[in-house]
Design a protein around this motif. Structure first.
Motif, PDB file in Angstrom:
ATOM      1  N   HIS A  32      -0.447  -1.713   1.089  1.00 40.09           N
ATOM      2  CA  HIS A  32       0.565  -0.675   0.911  1.00 40.09           C
ATOM      3  C   HIS A  32       1.122  -0.792  -0.501  1.00 40.09           C
ATOM      4  N   ILE A  33       1.157   0.318  -1.225  1.00 45.16           N
ATOM      5  CA  ILE A  33       1.663   0.309  -2.598  1.00 45.16           C
ATOM      6  C   ILE A  33       2.822   1.282  -2.719  1.00 45.16           C
ATOM      7  N   ASP A  34       3.911   0.787  -3.297  1.00 37.81           N
ATOM      8  CA  ASP A  34       5.081   1.604  -3.622  1.00 37.81           C
ATOM      9  C   ASP A  34       5.318   1.413  -5.112  1.00 37.81           C
ATOM     10  N   SER A  35       5.254   2.488  -5.872  1.00 42.52           N
ATOM     11  CA  SER A  35       5.356   2.359  -7.323  1.00 42.52           C
ATOM     12  C   SER A  35       6.113   3.531  -7.926  1.00 42.52           C
ATOM     13  N   VAL A  36       6.854   3.235  -8.987  1.00 38.17           N
ATOM     14  CA  VAL A  36       7.549   4.292  -9.709  1.00 38.17           C
ATOM     15  C   VAL A  36       6.560   5.133 -10.518  1.00 38.17           C
ATOM     16  N   VAL A  37       5.358   4.639 -10.696  1.00 43.52           N
ATOM     17  CA  VAL A  37       4.319   5.354 -11.454  1.00 43.52           C
ATOM     18  C   VAL A  37       3.073   5.603 -10.594  1.00 43.52           C
ATOM     19  N   ILE A  38       3.281   5.801  -9.293  1.00 44.72           N
ATOM     20  CA  ILE A  38       2.154   5.938  -8.364  1.00 44.72           C
ATOM     21  C   ILE A  38       1.260   7.124  -8.717  1.00 44.72           C
ATOM     22  N   LYS A  39       1.843   8.221  -9.154  1.00 43.40           N
ATOM     23  CA  LYS A  39       1.030   9.411  -9.468  1.00 43.40           C
ATOM     24  C   LYS A  39       0.121   9.173 -10.667  1.00 43.40           C
ATOM     25  N   GLN A  40       0.616   8.457 -11.654  1.00 43.09           N
ATOM     26  CA  GLN A  40      -0.176   8.201 -12.854  1.00 43.09           C
ATOM     27  C   GLN A  40      -1.136   7.022 -12.690  1.00 43.09           C
ATOM     28  N   PHE A  41      -0.686   5.955 -12.040  1.00 47.88           N
ATOM     29  CA  PHE A  41      -1.448   4.708 -12.035  1.00 47.88           C
ATOM     30  C   PHE A  41      -1.731   4.133 -10.649  1.00 47.88           C
ATOM     31  N   GLY A  42      -1.516   4.909  -9.608  1.00 47.43           N
ATOM     32  CA  GLY A  42      -1.727   4.416  -8.247  1.00 47.43           C
ATOM     33  C   GLY A  42      -3.126   3.868  -8.003  1.00 47.43           C
ATOM     34  N   ASP A  43      -4.142   4.600  -8.484  1.00 49.96           N
ATOM     35  CA  ASP A  43      -5.526   4.135  -8.297  1.00 49.96           C
ATOM     36  C   ASP A  43      -5.783   2.836  -9.051  1.00 49.96           C
ATOM     37  N   ASP A  44      -5.213   2.707 -10.248  1.00 51.07           N
ATOM     38  CA  ASP A  44      -5.383   1.482 -11.037  1.00 51.07           C
ATOM     39  C   ASP A  44      -4.688   0.294 -10.384  1.00 51.07           C
ATOM     40  N   ILE A  45      -3.515   0.530  -9.816  1.00 45.83           N
ATOM     41  CA  ILE A  45      -2.780  -0.541  -9.132  1.00 45.83           C
ATOM     42  C   ILE A  45      -3.577  -1.016  -7.922  1.00 45.83           C
ATOM     43  N   LEU A  46      -4.083  -0.084  -7.148  1.00 44.18           N
ATOM     44  CA  LEU A  46      -4.889  -0.430  -5.975  1.00 44.18           C
ATOM     45  C   LEU A  46      -6.154  -1.178  -6.392  1.00 44.18           C
ATOM     46  N   SER A  47      -6.812  -0.706  -7.422  1.00 43.67           N
ATOM     47  CA  SER A  47      -8.039  -1.348  -7.896  1.00 43.67           C
ATOM     48  C   SER A  47      -7.782  -2.773  -8.386  1.00 43.67           C
ATOM     49  N   ALA A  48      -6.727  -2.971  -9.156  1.00 50.54           N
ATOM     50  CA  ALA A  48      -6.394  -4.314  -9.656  1.00 50.54           C
ATOM     51  C   ALA A  48      -6.072  -5.250  -8.494  1.00 50.54           C
ATOM     52  N   THR A  49      -5.328  -4.749  -7.508  1.00 46.32           N
ATOM     53  CA  THR A  49      -4.979  -5.557  -6.341  1.00 46.32           C
ATOM     54  C   THR A  49      -6.238  -5.965  -5.582  1.00 46.32           C
ATOM     55  N   LYS A  50      -7.132  -5.010  -5.345  1.00 48.23           N
ATOM     56  CA  LYS A  50      -8.380  -5.315  -4.630  1.00 48.23           C
ATOM     57  C   LYS A  50      -9.255  -6.276  -5.423  1.00 48.23           C
ATOM     58  N   ASP A  51      -9.274  -6.137  -6.742  1.00 50.17           N
ATOM     59  CA  ASP A  51     -10.065  -7.047  -7.579  1.00 50.17           C
ATOM     60  C   ASP A  51      -9.621  -8.490  -7.402  1.00 50.17           C
ATOM     61  N   VAL A  52      -8.308  -8.718  -7.424  1.00 48.52           N
ATOM     62  CA  VAL A  52      -7.786 -10.082  -7.268  1.00 48.52           C
ATOM     63  C   VAL A  52      -8.097 -10.604  -5.865  1.00 48.52           C
ATOM     64  N   LEU A  53      -7.911  -9.779  -4.857  1.00 48.89           N
ATOM     65  CA  LEU A  53      -8.220 -10.200  -3.492  1.00 48.89           C
ATOM     66  C   LEU A  53      -9.698 -10.568  -3.365  1.00 48.89           C
ATOM     67  N   ARG A  54     -10.562  -9.783  -3.997  1.00 54.14           N
ATOM     68  CA  ARG A  54     -11.992 -10.069  -3.974  1.00 54.14           C
ATOM     69  C   ARG A  54     -12.293 -11.388  -4.681  1.00 54.14           C
ATOM     70  N   GLU A  55     -11.644 -11.629  -5.826  1.00 53.62           N
ATOM     71  CA  GLU A  55     -11.850 -12.875  -6.572  1.00 53.62           C
ATOM     72  C   GLU A  55     -11.524 -14.097  -5.728  1.00 53.62           C
ATOM     73  N   PHE A  56     -10.531 -13.973  -4.846  1.00 53.58           N
ATOM     74  CA  PHE A  56     -10.119 -15.094  -4.012  1.00 53.58           C
ATOM     75  C   PHE A  56     -10.678 -14.992  -2.597  1.00 53.58           C
ATOM     76  N   ASP A  57     -11.644 -14.093  -2.400  1.00 52.98           N
ATOM     77  CA  ASP A  57     -12.353 -13.949  -1.133  1.00 52.98           C
ATOM     78  C   ASP A  57     -11.411 -13.674   0.040  1.00 52.98           C
ATOM     79  N   VAL A  58     -10.391 -12.870  -0.199  1.00 52.84           N
ATOM     80  CA  VAL A  58      -9.444 -12.503   0.858  1.00 52.84           C
ATOM     81  C   VAL A  58      -9.950 -11.228   1.521  1.00 52.84           C
ATOM     82  N   THR A  59     -10.241 -11.313   2.809  1.00 59.04           N
ATOM     83  CA  THR A  59     -10.763 -10.155   3.536  1.00 59.04           C
ATOM     84  C   THR A  59      -9.855  -9.707   4.673  1.00 59.04           C
ATOM     85  N   ASP A  60      -8.929 -10.546   5.100  1.00 57.45           N
ATOM     86  CA  ASP A  60      -8.012 -10.214   6.191  1.00 57.45           C
ATOM     87  C   ASP A  60      -6.588 -10.542   5.771  1.00 57.45           C
ATOM     88  N   ALA A  61      -5.829  -9.512   5.388  1.00 58.65           N
ATOM     89  CA  ALA A  61      -4.441  -9.718   4.987  1.00 58.65           C
ATOM     90  C   ALA A  61      -3.705  -8.386   4.945  1.00 58.65           C
TER      91      ALA A  61
END
Length: 90
Positions: A32-61
């Motif tokens: 879940h993402i709540d951002s003051v810039v969600i319209k401009q950068f929402g996809d980038d925020i989600l992508s960065a978050t998923k990248d870090v989760l992938r780096e640490f092999d997090v699949t259930d959270a």
């Protein structure tokens, strides 16, 4: 393995920062993402978050990101810190 064993948080709600909370979830990733810039950068925020989760092999959270205009490097650091805390590694 990237098993999340406890609830953890990182960051603040100050301007130019992000507050990330993470907890165990047995049904995959729930982000879940709540951002003051969600319209401009929402996809980038989600992508960065998923990248870090992938780096640490997090699949259930369940992850909540409250962004207050943080730079991507700050966001990644907050997610990483929360993940390590939730895995009991720091």
């Amino acid at each position: 393995m990237g098993k999340i064993i406890q609830r953890a948080t990182a960051g603040t709600l100050e301007s130019s920062d992000a507050f990330v909370s993470i907890e165990p979830n047995e049904q995959g990733l729930d982000i879940h993402i709540d951002s003051v810039v969600i319209k401009q950068f929402g996809d980038d925020i989600l992508s960065a978050t998923k990248d870090v989760l992938r780096e640490f092999d997090v699949t259930d959270a369940r992850i909540s990101v409250v962004d207050r205009g943080a730079l991507e490097c700050v966001l990644r650091a907050r997610v990483e810190c929360a993940v390590l805390r939730a895995k009991g590694e720091c």
